[in-house]
Enzyme design. Structure first.
Site: not given
Ligand code: BGC
Length: 740
Positions: A288
């Site tokens: 993530d």
């Molecule tokens: C979120 C994810 C997301 C990623 C990219 C993160 O802050 O937890 O779910 O896919 O950002 O945008």
């Protein structure tokens, strides 16, 4: 052609060889081919190029790329971008990777396409309320086709986190509290995005996230620690990921949370032992956003170098945004802290998926086709249908709903009535508020030309001002019916949007009370992204519709349901509590040694309020009525590896056609580990005409009856099982059988 006997012999011989030793299927040929191509490419790569494939970088606002992306792709040291999109921009950037870099490895363009790209569908929690996985499969498929048209080839979806805590804002992004329902929706969404072959035009790579247990954040506070037994992990939180893997998902995302003392983005137990070892997943894992870097804040690593080591060795292949692998990979290799094999394996997984995607053959997208594929009338119609199927009728005394289209006057009240933003929900990709049909617009388009529709906002979603109340009360007084639209703003749900109260924010409940006090029949329509606490409304207003955040076509779908063109048939995929103090409150809990009994003190409940939910899991009404009867089991006993058929009659006893979701639950009465009081193990949404009866059948087998025992083995234990079938987790009929 005339066959001579010699020729005939050769022909027959050849034919029998073909029949006896069939050539490898085209699928396995393709797989061997992909592995050969991956290995050939890997053999040509420098360490710098290898580490470059492990890097994903963020784009700029509006989907733009930066000069740095161009530079890195030219050098062949960037594997993927997120948020860069648009056919022209992705083609421009891709041309650099494919035409100017040494090894011509294409870039992989990713983006959060969660519930639609430009045509926004209902939030995932809403779609789960349809209890019809085909709804989610279709919306994911349409989202994929729109995203593909803009050059994207990868979405960070589906989110398959089980969430038993409505304070957690990201409950909106998943399928709710139940593992069985959540697994069905996980499968459907993966198939929707990827199809059976994600190299096909219009299909994109999916990413099951957030692996794992992110939804169990303590206190419902986003990013917070999780700590749970391995049983709970395996039985509740892991199965939707396993279902996604079985459906062929190409990627997973490692989560932000700490899990039992080892953060999920540095956890070899979940990322390697379970995911690769037990489930044989051969795609790749992306971290993530910065979650490898965050291993330092967690306290798993003291510095960047150690965080990179922990992430790589645990099995996180691609790093989203933070650059620790690239900055520390060479040193880690030299020091022997990360092996060449580990780095090669991470690169291999990423290249494998790029080959499977057909990215090398088709790196570009057709710029001319971009606009014609997006926000089409057909896509909007599908979004409207999905939204209608996702709504849950929570209360409807004396047939208050549906309304008559020829009603002479209506007051449409509340801060959510004409808000084009909230229905888009969190992660609305490139959805535009200006495309949204609000409830007010949907109602105006639905009623007869003679109907007088008066709109009054009444108050804001948040804040203390009641200065708009008078206007709203007057509007209600002058109308036959008052519709109050209340709920949450777009910003109140999703990531980093945990709430410590589940009440309607601001003065909305007071507004509802003021409108109700006029004596006019008052209907509450909820536009929100998590279970709210609305006890006063449940006790006082005659009708409540949970419309959720319904997407671009929300207002039309709401009008379809309010005026009876669509008969609501959704059911809650999550328990609605009475007060936030009851949370976590979920239907499939253990029984305790002292299950709650009314009017007796020394058992498991509260001294200041009920222990029961406001609305149970699986609950939802219809404009018609159903009767579920004649529960039959195919045998009184089965073997542990046996199967049992369960069937019931479902009859529409009312006056309208409608949908019922027939739900099957089981309980293992006594076992070597305590078991939940009920567990969902089957469901079917069916449509019945007035008076029509259908026999609905389910099959139970070892997959449904087992659990992880004290040795962490999946077993079906002998003994009595209860079977419950009904219209919610509480409204059921039951029978028993024995496993022997
Ligand atoms: C979120 C994810 C997301 C990623 C990219 C993160 O802050 O937890 O779910 O896919 O950002 O945008």
């Amino acid at each position: 052609m005339k066959l001579t006997s010699a020729r005939l012999f050769v022909f027959v011989f050849a034919l029998s060889v073909v029949l006896l030793f069939p050539s490898p299927s085209s699928e396995s040929k393709q797989a061997t081919n992909v592995e050969a191509r991956v290995n050939a490419l890997l053999a040509k790569m420098t360490l710098e190029e290898k580490l470059g494939q492990l890097q994903q970088l963020d784009g700029e606002g509006e989907g733009n790329y930066r000069p740095e992306h161009v530079e890195l792709l030219k050098k062949g040291v960037l594997g993927s971008t997120l948020n860069v999109r648009g056919a022209k921009k992705t083609n421009e950037l891709q041309r650099v990777a494919v035409e100017q870099s040494r090894l011509k490895i294409p870039n992989l363009f990713g983006y959060d396409v969660i519930h639609g790209y430009r045509t926004i569908f209902p939030i995932p929690l809403a779609e789960a309320s349809s209890w019809d996985p085909s709804v989610a499969e279709r919306s994911a498929s349409i989202a994929a086709s729109e995203a593909y048209a803009t050059g994207l080839r990868w979405t960070f979806a589906p989110m398959v986190d089980i969430a038993r805590d409505p304070r957690w804002g990201r409950i909106t992004e998943g399928a709710g509290e139940d593992t069985f329902l959540g697994s069905a929706f996980a499968r459907a969404r993966v198939l929707g995005f990827q199809g059976r072959d994600y190299s096909a035009p219009g299909k994109i790579l999916a990413c099951a996230k957030h692996y794992v247990a992110y939804g169990a954040a303590e206190g419902g506070r986003d990013y917070n620690t999780t700590d749970m037994s391995e049983q709970r992990l395996r039985e509740v939180y892991l199965p939707p990921f396993h279902a996604a893997v079985d459906a062929g998902v190409g990627t997973l995302m490692s989560a932000f949370n700490d899990l039992n003392g080892v953060p999920a983005s540095g956890n070899p137990f979940t990322l390697t032992k379970i995911l690769r070892g037990e489930w044989k997943f051969d795609g790749f894992v992306v971290s993530d956003y910065n979650s490898v870097l965050e291993l330092i804040s967690h306290g798993l690593a003291g510095n960047n170098h150690d965080a990179a080591e922990a992430g790589l060795n645990a099995g996180v292949d691609m790093e989203m945004v933070s650059r620790l692998y690239n900055e520390n990979g060479a040193t880690l290799l030299k020091e022997g802290k990360v092996s060449q094999a580990t780095i090669d394996e991470a690169v291999r997984r990423i290249l494998r998926i790029k080959f499977r995607l057909g990215l090398f053959e088709h790196p570009y997208v057709d710029e001319a086709a971009e606009n014609s594929s997006i926000l089409t009338a057909a896509n909007r119609a599908a979004a409207r249908e999905a939204s209608g199927k996702s709504m849950v009728l929570l209360k409807n005394d004396r047939g208050t709903l549906p309304l008559n289209k020829t009603i002479s006057s209506l007051a449409v009240i509340g801060p959510l009535a004409d808000d084009p933003r909230a229905p888009m929900g969190f992660w609305s990709a490139d959805g535009k508020d200006t495309d949204t049909v609000t409830a007010l617009a949907g109602i105006r388009a639905k009623v007869s030309p003679q109907t007088k529709v008066t709109y009054a906002k009444g108050c804001d979603i948040t804040g203390d001002s009641t200065s708009g109340f008078d206007e709203a009360v007057n509007a209600a007084r002058q109308a036959d019916i008052a519709l109050v639209f209340a709920g949450e703003a777009k910003e109140m749900v999703g990531e980093a949007a945990s709430r410590s109260s589940l009440d309607l924010p601001g003065k909305q409940m007071d507004l509802l009370k003021a409108i109700h006090a006029t004596g006019k029949p008052t209907i509450l329509v909820l536009i929100n992204g998590r279970p709210p606490t609305i006890g006063w409304a449940v006790d006082n207003v005659p009708a409540i519709l949970e419309a959720w955040m319904g997407g671009t076509e929300a207002g039309n779908a709401i009008a379809d349901v309010l005026f009876g063109d669509v008969n609501p048939g959704g059911k809650l995929p999550v328990t609605f509590p009475r007060t936030v103090g009851q949370v976590p409150l979920y239907y499939n809990h253990m029984n305790t040694g002292r299950p709650p009994v009314a009017d007796v003190r020394w058992n498991s409940k509260y001294i200041d309020g009920p222990w029961t939910p406001q609305f149970p899991f699986g609950f939802g009404l219809s404009y018609t009525q159903f009767k579920i009867s004649d529960l039959q089991l195919s045998a009184p006993t089965i073997r542990p590896d046996g199967r049992l058929n369960v069937s019931v009659n479902v009859q529409n006893t009312g006056q309208r056609a409608g949908d019922e979701v027939v739900q099957l639950y089981i309980r293992d009465v006594a076992a070597s580990m305590t078991r939940p009081v009920k567990e969902l193990k089957g469901f079917k949404r069916i449509t019945l005409k007035p008076g029509e009866t259908q026999r609905v059948e389910f099959t139970l087998g070892p997959d449904h009856l087992g659990f992880y025992n004290r040795e962490m083995k999946y077993v079906v234990e002998p003994g009595e099982f209860k079977v419950f079938v009904g219209s919610s987790s509480e409204d059921v009929i039951e029978k028993s059988f024995v496993v022997r």
